[in-house]
Every structure is written in structure tokens, then in C-alpha cells.
Design a protein around this motif. Structure first.
Motif, short mmCIF file in Angstrom:
data_model
loop_
_atom_site.label_atom_id
_atom_site.label_comp_id
_atom_site.label_asym_id
_atom_site.label_seq_id
_atom_site.Cartn_x
_atom_site.Cartn_y
_atom_site.Cartn_z
N ASP A 16 0.83 -1.21 0.00
CA ASP A 16 0.00 0.00 0.00
C ASP A 16 0.86 1.26 0.00
OD1 ASP A 16 -2.72 -0.01 -0.25
OD2 ASP A 16 -3.11 -0.50 1.84
N GLN A 17 1.82 1.30 0.91
CA GLN A 17 2.67 2.48 1.04
C GLN A 17 3.52 2.70 -0.21
OE1 GLN A 17 4.47 3.19 5.05
NE2 GLN A 17 3.56 1.20 5.54
N LEU A 18 4.03 1.62 -0.76
CA LEU A 18 4.88 1.74 -1.95
C LEU A 18 4.08 2.19 -3.17
CD1 LEU A 18 7.06 -1.45 -1.44
CD2 LEU A 18 7.84 0.91 -1.27
N LEU A 19 2.84 1.74 -3.29
CA LEU A 19 2.01 2.10 -4.45
C LEU A 19 1.55 3.55 -4.39
CD1 LEU A 19 -0.24 -1.08 -4.85
CD2 LEU A 19 1.52 -0.30 -6.45
N THR A 20 1.45 4.11 -3.21
CA THR A 20 0.87 5.45 -3.07
C THR A 20 1.89 6.53 -2.71
OG1 THR A 20 0.30 4.96 -0.76
CG2 THR A 20 -1.39 4.51 -2.42
N GLN A 21 3.15 6.16 -2.58
CA GLN A 21 4.15 7.16 -2.21
C GLN A 21 4.40 8.13 -3.36
OE1 GLN A 21 8.23 5.80 -1.81
NE2 GLN A 21 7.83 4.06 -3.15
N SER A 22 4.76 9.33 -2.99
CA SER A 22 5.19 10.32 -3.98
C SER A 22 6.71 10.29 -4.07
CB SER A 22 4.73 11.72 -3.56
OG SER A 22 3.32 11.79 -3.50
N PRO A 23 7.28 10.73 -5.20
CA PRO A 23 8.74 10.75 -5.32
C PRO A 23 9.38 11.51 -4.16
CG PRO A 23 7.72 11.22 -7.43
CD PRO A 23 6.61 11.19 -6.42
N SER B 74 10.67 -1.08 -6.09
CA SER B 74 10.80 -1.59 -4.73
C SER B 74 10.07 -2.92 -4.56
CB SER B 74 10.24 -0.59 -3.72
OG SER B 74 11.01 0.59 -3.70
N ILE B 75 8.88 -3.02 -5.16
CA ILE B 75 8.05 -4.22 -4.96
C ILE B 75 8.70 -5.46 -5.56
CG2 ILE B 75 5.85 -5.30 -5.59
CD1 ILE B 75 4.58 -2.50 -5.36
N VAL B 76 9.21 -5.35 -6.77
CA VAL B 76 9.80 -6.53 -7.44
C VAL B 76 10.97 -7.11 -6.65
CG1 VAL B 76 10.99 -7.34 -9.52
CG2 VAL B 76 8.94 -5.90 -9.72
N PRO B 77 11.95 -6.32 -6.19
CA PRO B 77 13.04 -6.90 -5.39
C PRO B 77 12.56 -7.52 -4.08
CG PRO B 77 13.67 -4.74 -6.21
CD PRO B 77 12.21 -4.89 -6.50
N ASP C 144 7.74 -13.81 -15.40
CA ASP C 144 8.57 -12.94 -14.57
C ASP C 144 7.66 -11.94 -13.86
OD1 ASP C 144 11.32 -11.63 -13.92
OD2 ASP C 144 10.10 -9.99 -14.73
N LEU C 145 7.92 -11.69 -12.59
CA LEU C 145 7.05 -10.83 -11.79
C LEU C 145 6.94 -9.42 -12.38
CD1 LEU C 145 5.25 -10.31 -9.35
CD2 LEU C 145 7.32 -9.84 -8.01
N LYS C 146 8.06 -8.84 -12.73
CA LYS C 146 8.01 -7.47 -13.26
C LYS C 146 7.17 -7.40 -14.53
CE LYS C 146 10.85 -3.50 -14.59
NZ LYS C 146 12.22 -2.97 -14.80
N ASP C 147 7.33 -8.37 -15.41
CA ASP C 147 6.53 -8.40 -16.64
C ASP C 147 5.04 -8.51 -16.30
OD1 ASP C 147 8.85 -8.28 -18.10
OD2 ASP C 147 8.91 -10.42 -18.55
N ASP C 148 4.71 -9.37 -15.34
CA ASP C 148 3.32 -9.55 -14.95
C ASP C 148 2.72 -8.25 -14.40
OD1 ASP C 148 3.45 -12.17 -15.70
OD2 ASP C 148 3.15 -13.03 -13.70
N LEU C 149 3.50 -7.53 -13.59
CA LEU C 149 2.98 -6.31 -12.96
C LEU C 149 2.87 -5.16 -13.97
CD1 LEU C 149 4.68 -6.39 -9.44
CD2 LEU C 149 2.48 -7.33 -10.18
N ILE C 150 3.79 -5.11 -14.93
CA ILE C 150 3.68 -4.10 -16.00
C ILE C 150 2.44 -4.40 -16.85
CG2 ILE C 150 4.74 -3.29 -18.14
CD1 ILE C 150 7.44 -3.45 -16.73
N LYS C 151 2.20 -5.69 -17.10
CA LYS C 151 1.03 -6.09 -17.88
C LYS C 151 -0.26 -5.65 -17.18
CE LYS C 151 -1.09 -10.16 -20.03
NZ LYS C 151 -1.06 -11.63 -20.13
N LEU C 152 -0.28 -5.70 -15.85
CA LEU C 152 -1.47 -5.26 -15.10
C LEU C 152 -1.76 -3.80 -15.38
CD1 LEU C 152 -1.21 -6.92 -11.55
CD2 LEU C 152 -2.62 -7.61 -13.49
#
Length: 247
Positions: A23-30, A101-104, A121-129
Motif C-alpha cells: 500500500d505504502q509503496l504504491l501510493t508514495q510520492s517521489p 521496490s516491490i519486485v526486489p 517474470d514478476l516485473k513483466d506480470d505487474l507491468i502487464k497489469l
């Protein structure tokens, strides 16, 4: 010896920790400081993989991120045209930043379940989402606005335009065909070398696309309209100490 983690333990103790961190990682600002222990989350994932909870954890992660992206998409649909491009850029940048951050953090699940059992691959799956739940739903509203902004100096910053165009190309390279001249300004070598006589033709293609999109109902003030048939189905470094098979 690692303590046994039952499915009840996973649901009541381990997944809630992961859920909160995601949750925190998805909603953080730079530049935001995220008060989570990466070591604790990394260890949590490792233990769950070793105790054969990979399948459940992967399912929970996909569901969690899908729900988040559906909310992002609805917020974009409600955006007025003059803020639409910038908000799409923020959503894309925020999500891609979160993946760094999430993938590692889920490297063990990726190595011992997704790559091994699913051959993905997880990163590919999440980009596809993001492609399926955000970009595909907004590309036909976004593209005419990008073409209009391209022809209007200072409407959006060059860096915003570059981020979005490069991002769209990463998500789905064939989207180049929607506006070749626009993409060619930011993606090298996607067009054959142009002679001067062809430059006017590229500009005319952009204008023709913009007219066609608007004739089909994709006007600047109508963000809720969807292209006919656009309903797209969802398609869906250390070894673990456990010697049992991973599920």
C-alpha cells in the motif's frame, strides 16, 4: 529450524504486513520516506516461500495491485481534459517507481514460483497489469490530447510528453502505429529515414487520427466514453532452505 507457518498464520500475520507495505509503496510520492523495514518484508516473503505459501502470496499480490490500478483508472476517468495528461503521467511514474521496490522484495517468490512454475517474470506480470487496467482503458482518450498538446507550445512540458510516449511504447510497442510521427520524436529508429516530402504526410496522419477519434466520440470533454469493443478480458539469489517443492 524454521517454525511452521500455517495458512492461518499467513493470513493473519504475514500477508497483512506485506499488504501494508505494498500500500505504502504504491501510493508514495517521489522523495517520500516510507517507514517500512525492507529487511523485515524481504524476510517475510522468504519464510512464506519456504513454507509453500507462494501460490497464495502471488494470488494476493496480483489481486491487491489489480484493485489499486482499477481505482487509479477511475480517478483518471474523472479528470478534466486540462489535467488528464499530467495525471496520467503521475500515475504511470508512480506505479513504475513502486515496482522498483516491490519486485526486489518478492525476489524469492519470483525465483522459486513465478519463473519455475509459471515460466513468467514478476516485473513483466505487474507491468502487464498496468497495461490492461489503466493504459488500454485510456489510450483512446489520451492520444488525441497528446497530439493536440504536441501542436500547442508550452501546453505540457517536454519531459512529461517524453515520459508518457516512452512509457506507452514500453507497455505496448504497437501503439506506435496510432501516431508514428509523435512516437518517432522520442523513440529512436522506429521509422525509416524520412525524406522531406514525407514529413507533411506524417503531420497529416496525426491530424487525420485526431479527427477520426473525435468523430468516433472521443472528444476532449468526454472522458467516460469507451471505444466500441474495448472491453478487454483480464488474461490474465540465494536458494530457499526448504527442500520441499514450491507451490
Amino acid at each position: 529450524v524454521m517454525n511452521v507457518i500455517t495458512i492461518e498464520d499467513y493470513k493473519s500475520t504475514y500477508w497483512p504486513k506485506l499488504d501494508s507495505a505494498i500500500d505504502q509503496l504504491l501510493t508514495q510520492s517521489p522523495g517520500d520516506y516510507i517507514p517500512i523495514s525492507y529487511e523485515q518484508i524481504y524476510s517475510c516473503v522468504y519464510k512464506c516461500v519456504c513454507q509453500q505459501h507462494s501460490e497464495q502470496m502471488y494470488s494476493d499480490l496480483i489481486k491487491k495491485i489489480t484493485n489499486h490500478l482499477e481505482r487509479v483508472s477511475k480517478e483518471l476517468q474523472a479528470s478534466p481534459p486540462d489535467l488528464y495528461i499530467e495525471r496520467f503521467n503521475v500515475a504511470l511514474g508512480q506505479y513504475m517507481g513502486a515496482l522498483q521496490s516491490i519486485v526486489p522484495l518478492f525476489i524469492y517468490m519470483n525465483k522459486f514460483y513465478i519463473e519455475t512454475k509459471l515460466n513468467r517474470d514478476l516485473k513483466d506480470d505487474l507491468i502487464k497489469l498496468f497495461t490492461e487496467h489503466v493504459a488500454e482503458k485510456h489510450i483512446y482518450n489520451l492520444m488525441p490530447l497528446l497530439l493536440e498538446a504536441q501542436s500547442t507550445p508550452f501546453q505540457i512540458t517536454p519531459s512529461t510528453m517524453a515520459n508518457i510516449v516512452k512509457g506507452l511504447y514500453t507497455l505496448r510497442p504497437e501503439w506506435v502505429q496510432m501516431a508514428p510521427a509523435l512516437f518517432s520524436k522520442f523513440i529512436p529508429n522506429i521509422l525509416p529515414p524520412a525524406v522531406e516530402s514525407e514529413l507533411q504526410e506524417y503531420a497529416a496522419q496525426d491530424q487525420k487520427l485526431q479527427r477520426e477519434l473525435m468523430q468516433n466520440g472521443f472528444t476532449r470533454g468526454d472522458q467516460s466514453r469507451k471505444r466500441a469493443g474495448e472491453e478487454l478480458a483480464y488474461n490474465g539469489s540465494s536458494a530457499c532452505t526448504s527442500s520441499r517443492g514450491y507451490r
